[in-house]
Design a protein around this motif. Structure first.
Motif, PDB file in Angstrom:
ATOM      1  N   TRP A  25      14.635  -9.402   3.374  1.00 55.45           N
ATOM      2  CA  TRP A  25      15.126 -10.032   1.639  1.00 55.45           C
ATOM      3  C   TRP A  25      15.902 -10.435   1.425  1.00 55.45           C
ATOM      4  O   TRP A  25      16.690 -10.283   1.993  1.00 55.45           O
ATOM      5  N   SER A  26      15.976 -11.981   1.016  1.00 56.34           N
ATOM      6  CA  SER A  26      16.940 -12.498   0.731  1.00 56.34           C
ATOM      7  C   SER A  26      17.603 -11.804  -0.490  1.00 56.34           C
ATOM      8  O   SER A  26      16.691 -11.604  -1.499  1.00 56.34           O
ATOM      9  N   SER A  27      18.889 -12.005  -1.551  1.00 52.44           N
ATOM     10  CA  SER A  27      19.654 -11.161  -2.326  1.00 52.44           C
ATOM     11  C   SER A  27      18.753 -12.035  -3.618  1.00 52.44           C
ATOM     12  O   SER A  27      18.416 -12.131  -4.570  1.00 52.44           O
ATOM     13  N   VAL A  28      18.358 -13.315  -3.860  1.00 51.01           N
ATOM     14  CA  VAL A  28      17.869 -14.429  -4.702  1.00 51.01           C
ATOM     15  C   VAL A  28      16.374 -13.361  -4.991  1.00 51.01           C
ATOM     16  O   VAL A  28      15.780 -13.182  -6.029  1.00 51.01           O
ATOM     17  N   GLU A  29      15.770 -13.442  -3.611  1.00 54.04           N
ATOM     18  CA  GLU A  29      14.165 -12.950  -3.795  1.00 54.04           C
ATOM     19  C   GLU A  29      14.142 -11.302  -4.605  1.00 54.04           C
ATOM     20  O   GLU A  29      13.407 -10.766  -5.354  1.00 54.04           O
ATOM     21  N   LEU A  30      15.297 -10.471  -4.262  1.00 52.90           N
ATOM     22  CA  LEU A  30      15.502  -9.340  -4.427  1.00 52.90           C
ATOM     23  C   LEU A  30      15.708  -8.867  -5.427  1.00 52.90           C
ATOM     24  O   LEU A  30      14.985  -8.316  -6.626  1.00 52.90           O
ATOM     25  N   ALA A  31      16.957  -9.729  -6.172  1.00 55.10           N
ATOM     26  CA  ALA A  31      17.689  -9.988  -7.922  1.00 55.10           C
ATOM     27  C   ALA A  31      16.272 -10.647  -8.553  1.00 55.10           C
ATOM     28  O   ALA A  31      16.714  -9.748  -9.595  1.00 55.10           O
ATOM     29  N   ALA A  32      15.331 -11.674  -8.520  1.00 56.93           N
ATOM     30  CA  ALA A  32      14.265 -11.892  -8.586  1.00 56.93           C
ATOM     31  C   ALA A  32      13.177 -10.450  -8.940  1.00 56.93           C
ATOM     32  O   ALA A  32      12.424 -10.080 -10.197  1.00 56.93           O
ATOM     33  N   LYS A  33      12.952 -10.518  -8.156  1.00 57.41           N
ATOM     34  CA  LYS A  33      12.060  -9.260  -8.077  1.00 57.41           C
ATOM     35  C   LYS A  33      12.184  -8.304  -9.080  1.00 57.41           C
ATOM     36  O   LYS A  33      11.428  -7.613  -9.976  1.00 57.41           O
ATOM     37  N   LEU A  34      13.481  -7.402  -8.895  1.00 56.32           N
ATOM     38  CA  LEU A  34      13.836  -6.761  -9.767  1.00 56.32           C
ATOM     39  C   LEU A  34      14.402  -7.016 -11.607  1.00 56.32           C
ATOM     40  O   LEU A  34      14.670  -5.986 -11.706  1.00 56.32           O
ATOM     41  N   GLY A  35      14.701  -8.018 -11.367  1.00 52.28           N
ATOM     42  CA  GLY A  35      14.979  -8.946 -12.458  1.00 52.28           C
ATOM     43  C   GLY A  35      15.920  -8.856 -12.906  1.00 52.28           C
ATOM     44  O   GLY A  35      16.645  -7.872 -14.092  1.00 52.28           O
ATOM     45  N   ILE A  36      17.096  -8.563 -12.054  1.00 44.30           N
ATOM     46  CA  ILE A  36      18.255  -8.122 -12.399  1.00 44.30           C
ATOM     47  C   ILE A  36      19.297  -9.094 -11.849  1.00 44.30           C
ATOM     48  O   ILE A  36      18.472 -10.689 -10.987  1.00 44.30           O
ATOM     49  N   SER A  37      20.560  -9.060 -12.137  1.00 43.53           N
ATOM     50  CA  SER A  37      21.777 -10.151 -11.746  1.00 43.53           C
ATOM     51  C   SER A  37      21.704 -10.272 -10.132  1.00 43.53           C
ATOM     52  O   SER A  37      22.326  -9.131  -9.642  1.00 43.53           O
ATOM     53  N   ARG A  65      17.829  -5.724   5.144  1.00 42.22           N
ATOM     54  CA  ARG A  65      16.612  -4.827   5.064  1.00 42.22           C
ATOM     55  C   ARG A  65      16.799  -3.585   5.395  1.00 42.22           C
ATOM     56  O   ARG A  65      18.138  -3.328   5.446  1.00 42.22           O
ATOM     57  N   LEU A  66      16.291  -2.394   5.413  1.00 44.34           N
ATOM     58  CA  LEU A  66      16.796  -0.863   5.773  1.00 44.34           C
ATOM     59  C   LEU A  66      17.004  -0.572   7.109  1.00 44.34           C
ATOM     60  O   LEU A  66      17.447  -1.486   7.745  1.00 44.34           O
ATOM     61  N   ALA A  67      18.075  -0.594   7.330  1.00 45.59           N
ATOM     62  CA  ALA A  67      18.373  -0.185   8.326  1.00 45.59           C
ATOM     63  C   ALA A  67      18.389   1.281   8.878  1.00 45.59           C
ATOM     64  O   ALA A  67      18.755   1.525  10.305  1.00 45.59           O
ATOM     65  N   ARG A  68      17.464   2.563   8.396  1.00 47.95           N
ATOM     66  CA  ARG A  68      17.276   3.117   8.433  1.00 47.95           C
ATOM     67  C   ARG A  68      15.333   3.165   8.527  1.00 47.95           C
ATOM     68  O   ARG A  68      14.645   2.509   7.598  1.00 47.95           O
ATOM     69  N   LYS A  69      14.357   4.051   9.049  1.00 45.53           N
ATOM     70  CA  LYS A  69      13.135   4.520   8.900  1.00 45.53           C
ATOM     71  C   LYS A  69      12.856   5.043   7.257  1.00 45.53           C
ATOM     72  O   LYS A  69      14.035   5.428   6.920  1.00 45.53           O
ATOM     73  N   ALA A  70      12.495   4.385   6.438  1.00 42.40           N
ATOM     74  CA  ALA A  70      12.432   5.033   5.371  1.00 42.40           C
ATOM     75  C   ALA A  70      11.867   6.734   5.161  1.00 42.40           C
ATOM     76  O   ALA A  70      12.648   7.373   4.043  1.00 42.40           O
TER      77      ALA A  70
END
Length: 143
Positions: A25-37, A65-70
């Motif tokens: 995810w880009s930081s822009v997409e992730l911030a939009a998804k989470l509704g945060i700055s 991305r995750l560095a390890r599996k969830a």
């Protein structure tokens, strides 16, 4: 006990990454998804990267991305890293704080045991344990 917004945002970001079918995810997409700055999220992602929880990829086509599996990321470990050993009360500060009861207070050891139990309980679960169909639908939905 109250978590900082920094830790809250970090846990949310990890949940979205873990619940996503996308590789990154880009930081822009992730911030939009989470509704945060985005600016605040970038600081959180940098801290998560320093702890080995996410990988950040620079440049065109970059992202996070995750560095390890969830199932390898323990919640208590993440939270302790994000909280950076935040102090519960004055007496937990490195300099001992300014509590007049230091030295004879019976509360501090109980608070310390409660703090340890809090993290130990969270360490019984991983990010993978927090994934469910509703989270996955939220993550997959368009912003």
């Amino acid at each position: 006990m109250r978590l900082t917004s920094f830790s809250d945002f970090g846990l949310r970001a990890l949940l979205v990454l873990a619940g996503s079918e996308r590789e990154k995810w880009s930081s822009v997409e992730l911030a939009a998804k989470l509704g945060i700055s985005r600016e605040h999220l970038v600081k959180v992602l940098q801290r998560l990267a320093a702890g080995g929880f996410v990988d950040t990829l620079r440049g065109a086509g970059g992202g996070v991305r995750l560095a390890r599996k969830a199932d390898q990321i323990r919640l208590g470990e993440v939270l302790a890293w994000l909280e950076d050993d935040g102090v519960l009360t004055e007496c937990f500060r490195d300099d001992g704080g300014h509590c007049l009861l230091s030295g004879f207070c019976a509360l501090r050891p109980r608070l310390e045991r409660a703090r340890q139990a809090f993290y130990a309980e969270l360490d019984t679960a991983t990010l993978a344990d927090c994934l469910n169909p509703r989270l996955r639908r939220f993550v997959a939905a368009a912003v």
